[in-house]
Scaffold this active site. Sequence first.
Site, PDB file in Angstrom:
ATOM      1  N   LYS A  13       1.141  -1.097  -0.053  1.00 58.33           N
ATOM      2  CA  LYS A  13       0.316  -0.325   0.494  1.00 58.33           C
ATOM      3  C   LYS A  13       1.009   1.067   0.081  1.00 58.33           C
ATOM      4  O   LYS A  13       0.255   2.408  -0.805  1.00 58.33           O
ATOM      5  CB  LYS A  13      -1.207  -0.259   1.453  1.00 58.33           C
ATOM      6  N   ARG A  88      -7.368   2.815  11.268  1.00 59.90           N
ATOM      7  CA  ARG A  88      -7.589   1.364  11.593  1.00 59.90           C
ATOM      8  C   ARG A  88      -8.348   1.510  11.845  1.00 59.90           C
ATOM      9  O   ARG A  88      -8.662  -0.443  12.310  1.00 59.90           O
ATOM     10  CB  ARG A  88      -6.472   1.535  12.500  1.00 59.90           C
ATOM     11  N   ARG A 122      11.470  -7.581   4.531  1.00 64.39           N
ATOM     12  CA  ARG A 122      12.055  -5.427   4.600  1.00 64.39           C
ATOM     13  C   ARG A 122      12.484  -5.242   5.027  1.00 64.39           C
ATOM     14  O   ARG A 122      12.874  -6.129   6.626  1.00 64.39           O
ATOM     15  CB  ARG A 122      10.277  -5.675   4.538  1.00 64.39           C
ATOM     16  N   ARG A 155      12.671  -3.053  11.064  1.00 59.97           N
ATOM     17  CA  ARG A 155      11.885  -2.167  12.331  1.00 59.97           C
ATOM     18  C   ARG A 155      11.611  -3.676  13.595  1.00 59.97           C
ATOM     19  O   ARG A 155      11.538  -4.356  13.095  1.00 59.97           O
ATOM     20  CB  ARG A 155      11.098  -1.904  11.965  1.00 59.97           C
ATOM     21  N   ARG A 166       0.280  -7.492  14.626  1.00 55.68           N
ATOM     22  CA  ARG A 166      -0.165  -6.737  13.425  1.00 55.68           C
ATOM     23  C   ARG A 166      -0.896  -7.493  13.123  1.00 55.68           C
ATOM     24  O   ARG A 166      -2.274  -6.765  12.597  1.00 55.68           O
ATOM     25  CB  ARG A 166       0.629  -5.925  13.153  1.00 55.68           C
TER      26      ARG A 166
HETATM   27  P1  AMP Z   1       2.529   1.297  10.333  1.00 54.16           P
HETATM   28  O1  AMP Z   1       3.746   1.369   9.748  1.00 54.16           O
HETATM   29  O2  AMP Z   1       1.596   1.694   9.390  1.00 54.16           O
HETATM   30  O3  AMP Z   1       2.660  -0.194  10.529  1.00 54.16           O
HETATM   31  O4  AMP Z   1       2.232   1.829  11.930  1.00 54.16           O
HETATM   32  C1  AMP Z   1       3.404   1.584  12.617  1.00 54.16           C
HETATM   33  C2  AMP Z   1       2.794   2.323  14.361  1.00 54.16           C
HETATM   34  O5  AMP Z   1       2.432   2.947  14.314  1.00 54.16           O
HETATM   35  C3  AMP Z   1       1.698   0.489  14.432  1.00 54.16           C
HETATM   36  O6  AMP Z   1       1.771  -0.801  14.625  1.00 54.16           O
HETATM   37  C4  AMP Z   1       0.996   1.306  15.635  1.00 54.16           C
HETATM   38  O7  AMP Z   1       1.714   1.248  17.249  1.00 54.16           O
HETATM   39  C5  AMP Z   1       0.724   2.893  15.442  1.00 54.16           C
HETATM   40  N1  AMP Z   1      -0.240   3.138  14.628  1.00 54.16           N
HETATM   41  C6  AMP Z   1       0.337   4.386  13.286  1.00 54.16           C
HETATM   42  N2  AMP Z   1      -0.956   4.350  12.302  1.00 54.16           N
HETATM   43  C7  AMP Z   1      -2.034   3.090  13.710  1.00 54.16           C
HETATM   44  C8  AMP Z   1      -3.252   4.157  13.899  1.00 54.16           C
HETATM   45  N3  AMP Z   1      -3.951   4.678  12.415  1.00 54.16           N
HETATM   46  N4  AMP Z   1      -4.152   4.061  15.164  1.00 54.16           N
HETATM   47  C9  AMP Z   1      -2.981   3.299  15.956  1.00 54.16           C
HETATM   48  N5  AMP Z   1      -1.782   3.527  16.263  1.00 54.16           N
HETATM   49  C10 AMP Z   1      -0.961   3.512  14.762  1.00 54.16           C
END
Ligand code: AMP
Length: 213
Positions: A13, A88, A122, A155, A166
């Site tokens: 995405k 989310r 990744r 990461r 996740r």
């Molecule tokens: P991502 O890179 O989008 O997977 O985000 C990494 C981490 O940031 C997630 O595992 C959450 O801890 C936090 N995070 C990012 N976006 C959100 C969201 N919309 N709601 C809650 N936590 C978020």
Amino acid sequence: MKLVIFGPQGSGKGTQAKVLSQFLKIPHISTGNILRQEIAANSGIGRQVKSLVEKGDLLPDQLILEIAAKRISQPDCQNGFILDGFPRTSGQAEGLQKISPIDYALEIWISDDEAFKRIATRRYCSKCGANISIAERQGSGLTACDQCGGQLLIRDDDQPAAIRERLFLYHEEAVKLKSFYLKLNSYVRVDGVQEVSEVTENIFQALGLSGGE
Ligand code: AMP
């Protein structure tokens, strides 16, 4: 165009959001990237969210809504935006709808097995933040960023235990997001297990755009 893009970790995405962002000339906003930048800068928000983000747990809706609202109120979002990683939860989707109703919610679908396979290869650049797949790389390409030479790292939330957490959370929330946006008639879905250019083409069709790859 106000677009929400969602899909499991590794669905591509971020890649597709960048293509759309260039084509539509609207910003690609990843809440995950915003949070990682805040953590790297050791800001107040960064310190507040660090442990949750590193464990792969979601932040409280209210907090992430404030962060997203602040970002989409910036002048570069005047003609629209592409939200990646937000909303989310249905609470976040409802909150966003009140602040700035969206046109489309696009889901890029891949299976969990495919997601695991992709996430295991990744890496991110510790210097410029680029997300890079080492799947087809050799030699120094495995440890160095080809854009800036920075060190490539895994990461914390891409470690296997965090990935499982996740993906579980993703499915729980995606079901709610899907039904929320289906009711609004704004949900569209494309198959993410194809060549990147084919996924792009399907997205352009689904969004009624012309000029995709
Ligand atoms: P991502 O890179 O989008 O997977 O985000 C990494 C981490 O940031 C997630 O595992 C959450 O801890 C936090 N995070 C990012 N976006 C959100 C969201 N919309 N709601 C809650 N936590 C978020």
